[in-house]
Design a protein around this motif. Structure first.
Motif, PDB file in Angstrom:
ATOM      1  N   ASN A  66      80.604 -14.679  23.066  1.00 51.21           N
ATOM      2  CA  ASN A  66      80.503 -14.078  21.867  1.00 51.21           C
ATOM      3  C   ASN A  66      81.351 -14.969  20.858  1.00 51.21           C
ATOM      4  OD1 ASN A  66      78.312 -12.400  22.336  1.00 51.21           O
ATOM      5  ND2 ASN A  66      79.472 -10.484  22.607  1.00 51.21           N
ATOM      6  N   GLY A 111      77.518 -22.286  10.231  1.00 56.78           N
ATOM      7  CA  GLY A 111      76.141 -22.138   9.872  1.00 56.78           C
ATOM      8  C   GLY A 111      75.347 -23.065  10.464  1.00 56.78           C
ATOM      9  N   THR A 112      75.469 -22.892  11.877  1.00 56.40           N
ATOM     10  CA  THR A 112      74.810 -23.889  12.968  1.00 56.40           C
ATOM     11  C   THR A 112      73.422 -23.353  13.094  1.00 56.40           C
ATOM     12  OG1 THR A 112      77.138 -24.259  13.642  1.00 56.40           O
ATOM     13  CG2 THR A 112      75.173 -25.107  15.005  1.00 56.40           C
ATOM     14  N   LYS A 113      72.481 -24.073  12.344  1.00 52.51           N
ATOM     15  CA  LYS A 113      71.049 -23.673  12.574  1.00 52.51           C
ATOM     16  C   LYS A 113      70.389 -24.179  13.710  1.00 52.51           C
ATOM     17  CE  LYS A 113      70.476 -21.066   8.708  1.00 52.51           C
ATOM     18  NZ  LYS A 113      72.043 -20.444   8.650  1.00 52.51           N
ATOM     19  N   LEU A 121      69.683 -19.164  22.190  1.00 58.54           N
ATOM     20  CA  LEU A 121      69.892 -19.073  20.653  1.00 58.54           C
ATOM     21  C   LEU A 121      69.256 -20.396  20.101  1.00 58.54           C
ATOM     22  CD1 LEU A 121      73.387 -17.539  20.527  1.00 58.54           C
ATOM     23  CD2 LEU A 121      71.207 -16.693  19.872  1.00 58.54           C
ATOM     24  N   TYR A 122      69.448 -21.431  20.859  1.00 61.09           N
ATOM     25  CA  TYR A 122      68.934 -23.024  20.290  1.00 61.09           C
ATOM     26  C   TYR A 122      67.866 -23.238  21.083  1.00 61.09           C
ATOM     27  CZ  TYR A 122      73.034 -22.215  17.592  1.00 61.09           C
ATOM     28  OH  TYR A 122      74.298 -21.642  16.495  1.00 61.09           O
ATOM     29  N   ILE A 156      79.620 -17.922  19.878  1.00 65.55           N
ATOM     30  CA  ILE A 156      78.542 -17.687  19.035  1.00 65.55           C
ATOM     31  C   ILE A 156      78.871 -17.384  17.548  1.00 65.55           C
ATOM     32  CG2 ILE A 156      76.529 -16.206  18.659  1.00 65.55           C
ATOM     33  CD1 ILE A 156      76.427 -16.093  21.699  1.00 65.55           C
ATOM     34  N   ASN A 157      80.171 -16.627  17.645  1.00 63.31           N
ATOM     35  CA  ASN A 157      80.710 -16.061  16.100  1.00 63.31           C
ATOM     36  C   ASN A 157      81.126 -17.507  15.260  1.00 63.31           C
ATOM     37  OD1 ASN A 157      80.018 -13.385  16.019  1.00 63.31           O
ATOM     38  ND2 ASN A 157      82.152 -13.187  17.123  1.00 63.31           N
ATOM     39  N   ASN A 158      81.934 -18.310  16.319  1.00 61.17           N
ATOM     40  CA  ASN A 158      82.274 -19.793  15.470  1.00 61.17           C
ATOM     41  C   ASN A 158      81.108 -20.497  15.189  1.00 61.17           C
ATOM     42  OD1 ASN A 158      85.016 -19.012  15.789  1.00 61.17           O
ATOM     43  ND2 ASN A 158      85.319 -19.944  17.870  1.00 61.17           N
ATOM     44  N   LEU A 159      80.102 -20.557  16.065  1.00 63.81           N
ATOM     45  CA  LEU A 159      78.947 -21.699  15.590  1.00 63.81           C
ATOM     46  C   LEU A 159      78.298 -20.741  14.233  1.00 63.81           C
ATOM     47  CD1 LEU A 159      77.343 -22.095  18.894  1.00 63.81           C
ATOM     48  CD2 LEU A 159      78.588 -23.747  17.481  1.00 63.81           C
ATOM     49  N   ASN A 160      78.205 -19.314  14.339  1.00 62.72           N
ATOM     50  CA  ASN A 160      77.599 -18.781  13.081  1.00 62.72           C
ATOM     51  C   ASN A 160      78.573 -18.908  11.957  1.00 62.72           C
ATOM     52  OD1 ASN A 160      75.443 -17.909  14.665  1.00 62.72           O
ATOM     53  ND2 ASN A 160      76.411 -15.753  14.908  1.00 62.72           N
ATOM     54  N   GLN A 161      79.706 -18.943  12.090  1.00 59.02           N
ATOM     55  CA  GLN A 161      80.597 -19.074  10.686  1.00 59.02           C
ATOM     56  C   GLN A 161      80.399 -20.672  10.164  1.00 59.02           C
ATOM     57  OE1 GLN A 161      84.698 -17.962  10.769  1.00 59.02           O
ATOM     58  NE2 GLN A 161      84.342 -16.698  12.617  1.00 59.02           N
TER      59      GLN A 161
END
Ligand code: FEO
Length: 394
Positions: free
Chosen positions: A58, A68-70, A94-95, A61-66
């Protein structure tokens, strides 16, 4: 911790595990650890280099979201061990367009260990390049740092190399780089002793492979990064190549004081002769400290009482580890005591098969040590001194 930018469009996105105290249910982690993963955004493609321990997915994942990794195009698996690959199944979900990039052996391990579908993994050869647009990933196969499938990933444009376990340290810190070099030297040496030392001869070949690269930053997957690479490269050259030093490592245990008395006397005799001694009471020692001492030592002397006709079980554990870690040791001996007999010496000797050591005459006494026992210990100390002098160890 939040993502941190190392260079333009290259980010640390890993997890710091401050509380972990044991790795592989074996290795003590007095300072915690980290699982470093890196996001590399090229002008055309994006790559994630390694993932994190599954318990900390998690955080990744939080770091990737921060950031903005689409989209992630490639997930570089430098190593299949789960502390770096364990989040792969979730990240692949997720990807869904991401492909895992791995060596052939790594592919096989990822399929076996994590049930990653074969069609999500692409193989890369040694020296192969993968373009992200304005950044190029270059893959360097580097087996046995720490498993047979390991590789390093180099970005020539940014002069960064991602080395996974190699050059790592189990050290939780909020510092991105190794700023407190004395502390990190200790942690990196402990890590080398426990993880890398068994593969010392193969590591020599891997160091050769990266010797001519222009590197500003070494980014391992445990502990802080190195923005002064020479610090850790020089340490590895010493640990891997230098001859052992004028040091005796003395792991021992005593039940009723006889072996303890011998150890105390023997340590004094060695010190009088100018030999450095590192003594470990196996009833309470940190096994990582013992491993570290073995990095540089020329001689190991094992001290044990006789238990049920053999060595004390704690001694068996320590000797098994020393043998498995394959340090540079050149000489070995055994001291200890017995009450009525046993095969302690033969059993310990039989456990040293990996070590290329000359066995010096053991000193085994009946009961509490007496004058002839102390004289025998003096002779052993003399012999160790002479052997070290013959090899001009300092
Ligand atoms: Fe950090 Fe071999 O895994």
């Amino acid at each position: 911790m939040k993502p941190r930018e190392l260079k333009a469009n290259i980010y640390w996105v890993g997890a710091v595990d401050w509380d972990r105290r044991l790795f592989d249910e074996l290795i003590p982690l007095p300072d915690g650890t980290s699982y470093n993963a890196y996001l590399v955004k090229g002008s055309e493609k994006t790559a994630l280099i390694d993932t994190v321990d599954p318990l900390m997915t998690n955080t990744l994942i939080n770091n990737l979201n921060q950031l903005g990794t689409k989209e992630i195009d490639y997930i570089i698996a430098n190593h299949a061990e789960q502390d770096h690959s364990g989040s792969l199944p979730q990240i692949l979900k997720l990807y869904p367009n991401a492909m895992v990039v791995a060596t052939p052996k790594c592919k096989s391990l990822l399929m076996d260990l994590l049930l990653i579908p074969e069609n999500r993994i692409m193989i890369v050869g040694d020296g192969e390049n993968l373009s992200l647009g304005d950044k190029t990933l270059e893959f360097i196969h580097a087996p046995w740092v720490h498993w047979p499938e390991t590789m390093l990933t180099h970005i020539r444009e940014d002069r960064i190399i991602f080395t996974c376990d190699l050059f790592g340290s189990h050290f939780a810190t909020s510092d991105l780089y190794a700023t407190d070099e004395a502390t990190i030297y200790e942690a990196a040496k402990r890590y080398y002793a426990e993880i890398m030392m068994p593969f010392r001869k193969v590591i020599q070949r891997n160091l050769e492979k990266i010797r001519d690269l222009q590197i500003d930053v070494i980014a391992p997957s445990h502990g802080p990064l190195y923005d002064k690479p020479e610090f850790i490269l020089e340490a590895y050259r010493d640990w891997v190549y230098s001859p052992p030093k004028n040091i005796v490592v003395l792991p021992y245990i005593s039940m009723h004081g006889s072996t303890e008395k011998m150890v105390r006397y023997f340590v004094g005799a060695l010190v009088e002769r100018g030999i450095t001694v590192k003594q470990f009471n196996l009833a309470r020692t940190d096994i990582g400290k013992l491993a570290m001492a073995l990095v540089d030592a020329a001689t190991i002397v094992i001290g044990s009482p006789t238990v049920l006709a053999g060595p004390h079980p704690n001694v068996v554990y320590a000797v098994y580890l020393a043998n498995a870690l394959r340090p540079k040791l050149k000489f070995a001996s055994i001291i200890g005591s017995y009450g009525w007999g046993g095969r302690m010496v033969e059993q310990i000797k039989g456990m040293l098969s990996n070590l290329e050591v000359e066995l010096l005459e053991p000193v085994i006494i009946k009961g509490f040590p007496k004058e002839e026992g102390f004289e025998a210990l003096n002779r052993l100390a003399d012999e160790i001194l002479n052997k070290h002098k013959e090899r001009t160890l300092t």
